[in-house]
Scaffold this active site. Sequence first.
Site, PDB file in Angstrom:
ATOM      1  N   LYS A  43       0.784  -1.138  -0.061  1.00  0.00           N
ATOM      2  CA  LYS A  43      -0.018  -0.017   0.028  1.00  0.00           C
ATOM      3  C   LYS A  43       0.721   1.307  -0.080  1.00  0.00           C
ATOM      4  O   LYS A  43       0.245   2.499  -0.246  1.00  0.00           O
ATOM      5  CB  LYS A  43      -0.902  -0.103   1.354  1.00  0.00           C
ATOM      6  N   ASP A  72      -5.236  -5.244  -5.448  1.00  0.00           N
ATOM      7  CA  ASP A  72      -5.989  -3.891  -5.832  1.00  0.00           C
ATOM      8  C   ASP A  72      -5.529  -3.444  -7.311  1.00  0.00           C
ATOM      9  O   ASP A  72      -6.146  -3.152  -8.024  1.00  0.00           O
ATOM     10  CB  ASP A  72      -5.493  -2.836  -4.903  1.00  0.00           C
ATOM     11  N   ASP A  91     -12.393  -1.056  -4.656  1.00  0.00           N
ATOM     12  CA  ASP A  91     -11.702  -0.942  -5.929  1.00  0.00           C
ATOM     13  C   ASP A  91     -12.493  -1.288  -7.255  1.00  0.00           C
ATOM     14  O   ASP A  91     -13.632  -1.089  -7.110  1.00  0.00           O
ATOM     15  CB  ASP A  91     -10.477  -2.238  -5.665  1.00  0.00           C
ATOM     16  N   THR A 136      -7.506  -8.003  13.135  1.00  0.00           N
ATOM     17  CA  THR A 136      -6.316  -8.046  12.792  1.00  0.00           C
ATOM     18  C   THR A 136      -5.395  -6.570  12.243  1.00  0.00           C
ATOM     19  O   THR A 136      -6.604  -5.570  12.050  1.00  0.00           O
ATOM     20  CB  THR A 136      -6.432  -8.769  11.310  1.00  0.00           C
ATOM     21  N   THR A 138      -3.670  -5.582  10.264  1.00  0.00           N
ATOM     22  CA  THR A 138      -3.216  -5.341   8.839  1.00  0.00           C
ATOM     23  C   THR A 138      -4.340  -4.444   7.899  1.00  0.00           C
ATOM     24  O   THR A 138      -3.907  -4.108   6.726  1.00  0.00           O
ATOM     25  CB  THR A 138      -2.924  -6.726   7.924  1.00  0.00           C
ATOM     26  N   LYS A 139      -5.374  -4.640   8.241  1.00  0.00           N
ATOM     27  CA  LYS A 139      -6.419  -3.688   7.561  1.00  0.00           C
ATOM     28  C   LYS A 139      -6.955  -2.610   8.634  1.00  0.00           C
ATOM     29  O   LYS A 139      -7.725  -3.029   9.590  1.00  0.00           O
ATOM     30  CB  LYS A 139      -7.856  -4.675   7.293  1.00  0.00           C
ATOM     31  N   GLY A 173      -6.826 -12.406  10.686  1.00  0.00           N
ATOM     32  CA  GLY A 173      -6.642 -13.002  12.070  1.00  0.00           C
ATOM     33  C   GLY A 173      -6.426 -14.476  12.289  1.00  0.00           C
ATOM     34  O   GLY A 173      -6.380 -15.214  13.340  1.00  0.00           O
ATOM     35  N   MET A 282      -9.768 -27.921  41.059  1.00  0.00           N
ATOM     36  CA  MET A 282     -10.040 -26.652  40.982  1.00  0.00           C
ATOM     37  C   MET A 282      -8.755 -25.818  40.800  1.00  0.00           C
ATOM     38  O   MET A 282      -7.983 -25.602  41.769  1.00  0.00           O
ATOM     39  CB  MET A 282     -10.871 -25.947  42.342  1.00  0.00           C
ATOM     40  N   CYS A 438     -23.696 -24.773  37.518  1.00  0.00           N
ATOM     41  CA  CYS A 438     -22.276 -24.679  37.376  1.00  0.00           C
ATOM     42  C   CYS A 438     -21.788 -26.397  37.755  1.00  0.00           C
ATOM     43  O   CYS A 438     -20.998 -26.920  37.071  1.00  0.00           O
ATOM     44  CB  CYS A 438     -21.549 -24.095  38.233  1.00  0.00           C
TER      45      CYS A 438
END
Length: 517
Positions: A43, A72, A91, A136, A138-139, A173, A282, A438
């Site tokens: 980019k 792109d 794009d 993530t 990266t974007k 991710g 536990m 539980c």
Amino acid sequence: MPVDYRLYLVTDGSPAILGDRRLEDVVKSALDGGVTVVQYRDKTSETKSMIANATALGRLCSLYRVPLIINDRVDVAIASGAQGVHLGQSDMNPAVARQLLGPNAIIGVTVSNIAEAGTATRAGADYLGIGTVYATPTKENTKYIIGTSGVQEILRALYKGRCGACPTVAIGGINDKNVQRVIFKSSATVKKLNGVAVVSAIMSAGKPENAARELRGLIDQSPVFITRVSQVELRVEQMLACVNDVIEQLAQKQPLCHNMTNLVVQNFAANVALAIGASPIMANNGGEAPELAALGGALVINMGSVTPEAIDNYVKAVHAYNACGQPVLFDPVGAGATTLRRDTVRTLKDSGYYEVIKGNENEISVLLGESAAQQKGVDSGASTSSEAKKAHLALQLALQERNVVVLTGKTDYISDGVRTFSVSNGSEYLGHITGSGCTLGTTIAACLAAHRGDPLLATLSGMLLFEIASERASLREDVKGPGTFVPAFIDELYNISKLAQQYDTSWLANAQVSEVS
């Protein structure tokens, strides 16, 4: 020639990722490790530099017979002779790109919802990149995180829209900790993923070849955390005929039952586990989980505390048990009570595979992403749903997560996405003591560890053991209320375990289980 999309590498040439390494060297190492597609993503560089890099990567990829895709930039793809382009939603239109690149070019499109997927396939996309699955770095302009459930929805829509032949890869991710889970959970539909796209998991690795090889191995192998179920799907009568055997197996095997729960419940949970023949521990520190998981038991995560430290420990523990192929039961306590708890539920759901998820109507609705009334603490509040709706909620979540779901209430519903049953046993005293939910989880988890053939059978067995014991206890003359009920209940759990070991099935005479159509 068909494209192998199994392990799709998206490059990142930023200094923070590459350091002093050459992009070409990192990509070569990844190719040696088994990458099947390479996408050159850049980019920041000038066009001239991008063309030079793409040309060099193209020569390298050709040696491995792996296609090079350009992110792109159609002009860079043309100038470098790359095999195709990958386009985002902002794009160039895929149809225009096809006119410029020709009929043999590979054109991929990123999609994050059903409408985008439909538009892309109609425009002639050769494959779709579905995501973002997980958060993530990266974007920067990610619209939203869709998770594996969002991937499922798109795959299902493609199949229904007769676009099932269009290849798909999940992106966002994905790494060695979650790749098998992404593929498995996304494959809940008729149409499956063709692969996964990764960035940092390979590009930032100290040894990209090893990282790629490990990912390829995980992609090509069946997940160890999936129980191998018999090809015969037992129905109600057949299931009930097998319940006593499961309880007997539990007493014989005495499996470890690892509980991550709050201090209020720990003593009760330990006593319940001991009474049914399990070996309780536990341990809320996730650092202990790898050694405990190796002992062959089951893990119960009761989402009590939602501090950062607690969440980190839950994640470590589920990773450890998934890695060993041992069952994990998740109880999203109070999932709808606060925004923090709803966010924590999403984090934990995306952090591991749970063989069983157990919750009340509100909690199951939160896990499905449906709007639900705010909980008052751990109480589910008054239900406004029909019994059919509750059964459908259990079925929906089981289909989405590819596991067993228990929806608790006056009538309980259990489903594995194929079979759905109602269970109408249980004493009203269970609603007047602390920790009944539980400890039901503890009982089910112990049965899962003892019987690894059919998780739905193991779950039903645990529920009937627990709820019939509560009914037997409530009928005792020495039980006058909740305070005297608890010790009698533990006694009856123990007594039923002894009956099961003697192959005496009389305790199941009042089991109220029905198949939901």
